[in-house]
Design an enzyme around this catalytic site. Structure first.
Site, PDB file in Angstrom:
ATOM      1  N   SER A 108      10.779 -11.053 -13.758  1.00 23.62           N
ATOM      2  CA  SER A 108      11.433 -10.583 -12.543  1.00 23.62           C
ATOM      3  C   SER A 108      12.200 -11.751 -11.922  1.00 23.62           C
ATOM      4  CB  SER A 108      10.387 -10.011 -11.577  1.00 23.62           C
ATOM      5  OG  SER A 108      11.003  -9.478 -10.423  1.00 23.62           O
ATOM      6  N   TYR A 128      21.428  -6.155 -10.079  1.00 23.95           N
ATOM      7  CA  TYR A 128      20.412  -7.060 -10.620  1.00 23.95           C
ATOM      8  C   TYR A 128      19.144  -7.004  -9.779  1.00 23.95           C
ATOM      9  CZ  TYR A 128      18.117 -11.348 -12.186  1.00 23.95           C
ATOM     10  OH  TYR A 128      17.204 -12.259 -12.665  1.00 23.95           O
ATOM     11  N   LYS A 167      15.273  -5.534 -10.645  1.00 27.49           N
ATOM     12  CA  LYS A 167      14.077  -6.372 -10.577  1.00 27.49           C
ATOM     13  C   LYS A 167      13.053  -5.827  -9.582  1.00 27.49           C
ATOM     14  CE  LYS A 167      15.475  -9.241 -13.698  1.00 27.49           C
ATOM     15  NZ  LYS A 167      14.837  -9.237 -15.035  1.00 27.49           N
TER      16      LYS A 167
END
Length: 469
Positions: A244, A267, A271
Site C-alpha cells: 500500500s 492511485y 490503495k
C-alpha cells in the site's frame, strides 16, 4: 530434469512470487528477500524466487540483476561467513538461491489467468537458461508490489501552501499537492476478443490504475489459491502481502466512483481499497462478502486458506512519480533532509523501503501471530542513520490495529525511538472511535462486495476462473 532444490526437504524449500520486480521497490524487495533469507534460514535451505515482469527481456534483466546482487552478498557478507565457519564457500550460498521468472501484465485479465495457469499446471524457467521447465509445488508468499501512479506532476501552489502550513517533514510524508491524470479505461475488446459479439451483457469497464494496483492482484491471488492454500493446519499457511502507501485516507475512496474514474486520485483510491480488503477480510461484518473469494473450487481440497498482510515502503525515491531529472534530485535531497529532521517514514532508497515486506514474508508464523500482524499496516521506518525496521502505521478509521483505546492509550505504547506511535503521525490524525471503526468495517464489506461483483462478472464473460470449473 529434476529441480536443483529437489533433494532438499520440503520444509527447507521457500517459494516466493514477486510482482513488479524489475525496478524500484520491487527490485529492492527481491534483493532484500535474498539477503535476509540467507542470513536467517538454515544453511541447507533453498529460496525459489519468481519475479514477474511484462516481457521476456525485462525478466532476463531482472534475473541478472538479482543474481549479481546474490553473488555480491555471498562474497562480501561477514554474517554468512561467520555462520558457515572458516571453510565458507560463497558458491554454497549462491547454489541455494534459484531465480525464475514469468511474464505478467496486471492490466490484462488474459495475462493474469495465463500466468496463474502456468504456475499451477505448467512449468517455469529461468530466462537466462540456467534452470529450465520446473514445476512449482506451492507458494509460501506472494508479494504484490506492482503498480502505476497515474500522476501528471505537482501543484506548486499547493506545495507552497502545505509547506508553510505544516512544514517540510509533513509535506514530504503526506503530500496533498500531487496532480492526478484522468483515469484511463482499458479496452474491453482486447480481453474479450471474438467473445465480445456473443455476450448479451457486457462486463463492467475497468480503469487502468485500479486494475494495475488492486483488481489485477485481487484476481491473481484468487486464481493462485491452489498454490497458496494448505491441506492441513500444521502446514505453514501461505501469505499474500499487499503493498500500500503511507499517504491514503478515508477521503480518497468514493463508492459512487469506486474505480476513481471521475474525481478522486486513482492511485490513492486504489490503495485505500487495498487497506480495506486486507484489514477487514475476516471481520464478522465482512466474512459473508469475502467468503466466496476464498472458497475457490480449485482449492476445495485445501481448507487452510492464505493470510493477507499489508505493508508499505515509506517514502522512497523511484521513477514512479514523473519529475524532470533536476527536480527529481531536489526531491531526493529533500527526502533525506526530512529523515534527518526526525521523520521515521523516509527510507528513501528502495532496498531500505523493502524492509517491511521482506519481514512479513520471512518472519516466523508464531511471531506474526503473536503480534496479530494481519490486523496491522506495517510500514518501513528508518532512523536518521538509515537503520530500517517494520513499524505499525496508523490507518484512517482503523488506528494502529483496529482497537479503540482510551485517550491515555498512547501511554501504553511500548515502542522505542522512531518505533513509537507518536513519531511520524500525520498532523491532522485523530484517535480512533467506535463510530469510525464501525464505518471502516462497513467500507471493507462494500469493497469486498464490489470486487467480487467485478470478478464474477469477468469470469463469466471470459469463461475463466471459477466459471470454467
Amino acid at each position: 530434469m529434476a529441480a536443483p532444490w529437489a533433494e532438499a526437504a520440503s520444509h527447507e524449500q521457500f517459494f516466493v512470487l514477486l510482482t513488479g520486480a524489475n525496478s524500484g521497490v520491487g527490485l529492492g524487495i527481491g534483493q532484500r528477500i535474498i539477503d535476509e533469507f540467507l542470513a536467517s534460514r538454515s544453511l541447507s535451505s533453498h529460496l525459489i524466487l519468481i519475479p514477474t515482469t511484462r516481457s521476456v527481456s525485462k525478466s532476463r534483466d531482472t534475473v541478472q540483476a538479482l543474481r549479481t546482487h546474490l553473488q555480491e552478498t555471498a562474497s562480501t557478507s561477514h554474517q554468512l561467513r561467520s555462520r558457515a565457519g572458516p571453510d565458507y564457500d560463497p558458491q554454497s550460498a549462491v547454489s541455494r538461491v534459484h531465480i525464475l521468472s514469468i511474464q505478467l501484465d496486471l492490466c490484462s485479465l488474459r495475462s493474469i489467468y495465463d500466468a496463474a495457469k502456468q504456475l499451477i499446471h505448467g512449468q517455469v524457467s529461468d530466462p537466462t537458461g540456467l534452470i529450465e521447465d520446473v514445476k512449482i509445488p506451492r507458494l509460501d508468499a506472494a508479494l504484490f508490489n506492482a503498480g502505476i501512479g497515474g500522476w501528471s506532476g505537482l501543484d506548486w501552489f499547493g506545495f507552497a501552501k502545505q509547506f508553510f502550513e505544516v512544514g517540510l517533514v509533513q509535506s514530504c510524508t503526506f503530500p496533498a499537492f500531487k496532480k492526478a491524470l484522468p483515469a484511463a479505461v482499458l479496452d474491453q475488446h482486447k480481453f474479450l476478443g471474438d467473445k465480445a459479439a456473443d455476450l448479451k451483457t457486457q462486463p463492467p469497464e475497468l480503469a487502468e490504475v485500479f486494475m494495475a494496483n488492486v483488481f489485477g492482484h485481487y484476481v491473481l491471488a484468487h486464481e493462485l489459491l491452489p498454490l497458496l492454500s494448505r491441506s492441513r493446519p500444521d502446514e505453514p499457511a501461505g501469505r499474500v502481502i499487499w503493498t500500500s502507501t503511507i499517504d491514503v485516507s478515508h477521503e480518497h475512496l468514493s463508492f459512487s466512483d469506486f474505480q476513481a474514474r471521475h474525481g478522486n486520485p486513482p492511485y490513492e483510491s486504489s490503495k485505500r481499497i487495498t487497506d480495506l480488503i486486507c484489514l477487514t477480510a475476516h471481520l464478522p461484518g465482512v466474512e459473508k462478502a469475502s467468503a466466496p473469494y476464498f472458497a475457490s473450487p480449485a482449492a476445495a481440497d485445501k481448507p487452510v486458506k492464505p493470510r493477507f498482510y499489508l505493508s508499505h515502503p515509506g517514502v522512497v525515491c523511484t521513477p514512479l512519480f514523473p519529475l524532470h531529472w533536476l527536480l527529481y534530485w531536489g526531491y531526493y535531497v529533500a527526502m533525506y533532509i526530512a529523515r534527518w529532521l526526525g521523520s521515521p517514514w523516509h527510507p528513501v532508497e528502495p532496498y531500505l523501503g523493502a524492509c517491511a515486506t521482506a519481514w512479513l514474508a520471512l518472519a516466523d508464523q508464531h511471531t506474526l501471530d503473536g503480534l496479530r500482524a494481519d490486523r496491522v499496516k506495517w510500514g518501513t521506518s528508518t532512523s536518521r542513520s538509515g537503520h530500517a525496521a517494520p513499524k505499525k502505521s496508523e490507518v484512517d478509521g482503523w488506528g494502529w490495529d483496529g482497537n479503540v483505546t482510551s485517550p491515555d492509550g498512547a501511554k501504553e505504547d511500548d515502542g522505542v525511538g522512531v518505533l513509537r506511535r507518536a513519531v511520524g503521525r500525520k498532523w491532522d490524525a485523530r484517535d480512533l472511535t467506535e463510530e469510525k471503526r464501525a464505518q471502516f468495517e462497513d467500507d471493507g464489506r462494500k469493497c469486498w462486495e464490489e470486487l467480487e461483483r467485478l470478478r464474477t462478472a469477468w469470469e463469466k464473460a471470459l469463461g475463466e476462473g471459477d466459471a470454467s470449473k
